[in-house]
Design a protein around this motif. Sequence first.
Motif, PDB file in Angstrom:
ATOM      1  N   LYS A  92     -55.901  69.597 -23.544  1.00  0.00           N
ATOM      2  CA  LYS A  92     -54.866  69.076 -22.648  1.00  0.00           C
ATOM      3  C   LYS A  92     -55.491  68.151 -21.611  1.00  0.00           C
ATOM      4  N   ILE A  93     -56.776  68.400 -21.300  1.00  0.00           N
ATOM      5  CA  ILE A  93     -57.528  67.554 -20.392  1.00  0.00           C
ATOM      6  C   ILE A  93     -58.837  67.151 -21.062  1.00  0.00           C
ATOM      7  N   CYS A  94     -59.484  66.150 -20.485  1.00  0.00           N
ATOM      8  CA  CYS A  94     -60.733  65.658 -21.055  1.00  0.00           C
ATOM      9  C   CYS A  94     -61.710  65.293 -19.946  1.00  0.00           C
ATOM     10  N   SER A  95     -62.941  65.095 -20.343  1.00  0.00           N
ATOM     11  CA  SER A  95     -63.956  64.530 -19.461  1.00  0.00           C
ATOM     12  C   SER A  95     -63.743  63.028 -19.426  1.00  0.00           C
ATOM     13  N   VAL A  96     -63.718  62.459 -18.224  1.00  0.00           N
ATOM     14  CA  VAL A  96     -63.552  61.017 -18.057  1.00  0.00           C
ATOM     15  C   VAL A  96     -64.841  60.484 -17.436  1.00  0.00           C
ATOM     16  N   GLY A  97     -65.661  59.833 -18.252  1.00  0.00           N
ATOM     17  CA  GLY A  97     -66.910  59.241 -17.772  1.00  0.00           C
ATOM     18  C   GLY A  97     -66.707  57.766 -17.485  1.00  0.00           C
ATOM     19  N   ARG A  98     -67.182  57.324 -16.323  1.00  0.00           N
ATOM     20  CA  ARG A  98     -67.043  55.925 -15.931  1.00  0.00           C
ATOM     21  C   ARG A  98     -68.416  55.273 -15.906  1.00  0.00           C
ATOM     22  N   GLU A 106     -75.640  50.543 -19.883  1.00  0.00           N
ATOM     23  CA  GLU A 106     -74.540  51.256 -19.236  1.00  0.00           C
ATOM     24  C   GLU A 106     -75.068  52.117 -18.102  1.00  0.00           C
ATOM     25  N   ASN A 107     -74.537  51.899 -16.924  1.00  0.00           N
ATOM     26  CA  ASN A 107     -74.890  52.680 -15.743  1.00  0.00           C
ATOM     27  C   ASN A 107     -73.742  53.617 -15.405  1.00  0.00           C
ATOM     28  N   TRP A 108     -74.062  54.890 -15.218  1.00  0.00           N
ATOM     29  CA  TRP A 108     -73.058  55.894 -14.889  1.00  0.00           C
ATOM     30  C   TRP A 108     -72.516  55.620 -13.495  1.00  0.00           C
ATOM     31  N   CYS A 109     -71.180  55.665 -13.363  1.00  0.00           N
ATOM     32  CA  CYS A 109     -70.517  55.412 -12.075  1.00  0.00           C
ATOM     33  C   CYS A 109     -69.765  56.630 -11.559  1.00  0.00           C
ATOM     34  N   GLY A 110     -69.652  57.666 -12.371  1.00  0.00           N
ATOM     35  CA  GLY A 110     -68.938  58.858 -11.937  1.00  0.00           C
ATOM     36  C   GLY A 110     -68.230  59.522 -13.093  1.00  0.00           C
ATOM     37  N   SER A 111     -67.753  60.711 -12.838  1.00  0.00           N
ATOM     38  CA  SER A 111     -67.007  61.435 -13.870  1.00  0.00           C
ATOM     39  C   SER A 111     -65.994  62.351 -13.212  1.00  0.00           C
ATOM     40  N   SER A 112     -64.995  62.692 -13.982  1.00  0.00           N
ATOM     41  CA  SER A 112     -63.931  63.574 -13.521  1.00  0.00           C
ATOM     42  C   SER A 112     -63.283  64.173 -14.770  1.00  0.00           C
ATOM     43  N   ILE A 113     -62.208  64.889 -14.559  1.00  0.00           N
ATOM     44  CA  ILE A 113     -61.397  65.333 -15.683  1.00  0.00           C
ATOM     45  C   ILE A 113     -60.018  64.703 -15.529  1.00  0.00           C
ATOM     46  N   GLY A 114     -59.351  64.499 -16.645  1.00  0.00           N
ATOM     47  CA  GLY A 114     -58.044  63.871 -16.606  1.00  0.00           C
ATOM     48  C   GLY A 114     -57.111  64.472 -17.631  1.00  0.00           C
TER      49      GLY A 114
END
Length: 149
Positions: A92-98, A106-114
């Motif tokens: 129902k939700i996922c990992s959102v990697g930016r 690719e440089n990591w800018c943050g992550s959350s769940i969505g």
Amino acid sequence: MKNRNDAIVTITEIRNIIETRGFECKIDEGFDNQEQVWFTNIQVFNGNSKLILDLANEYTIYFGDWHGHYLPDSKENMREFREILEDLLDSKICSVGRFRDVDGVENWCGSSIGFRDYLDREYFRREYGDDKIIRCKFFDESLNKTYMT
């Protein structure tokens, strides 16, 4: 928390959440002499997807590019932990990697769940700007998506 059995969401309950969904898992338990704490590490598998639970003085969920920490003696934290664990396992939700591409790296800018129902390119553009690579990783890997904003 004096004892892991005093946790509001017990290790047995967590195992039941996983087992009722029929996912394969690997469990490692023991005592960490360096940290002086009992721990349970549970790896849950679904195809190539892996979710890790590190359960000790705090409960931590690791999935994709995201992780979250929860205090086992807090009712609110444990309600949130259980809800997020179940929603991740049910996709129902996922990992959102930016990420931002800088000279082909690719440089990591943050992550959350969505929540799955709210994910689209325009949403990510509004939230994170026009120069991001967004990777949405679900426990059901057939739902994984990448967006370019």
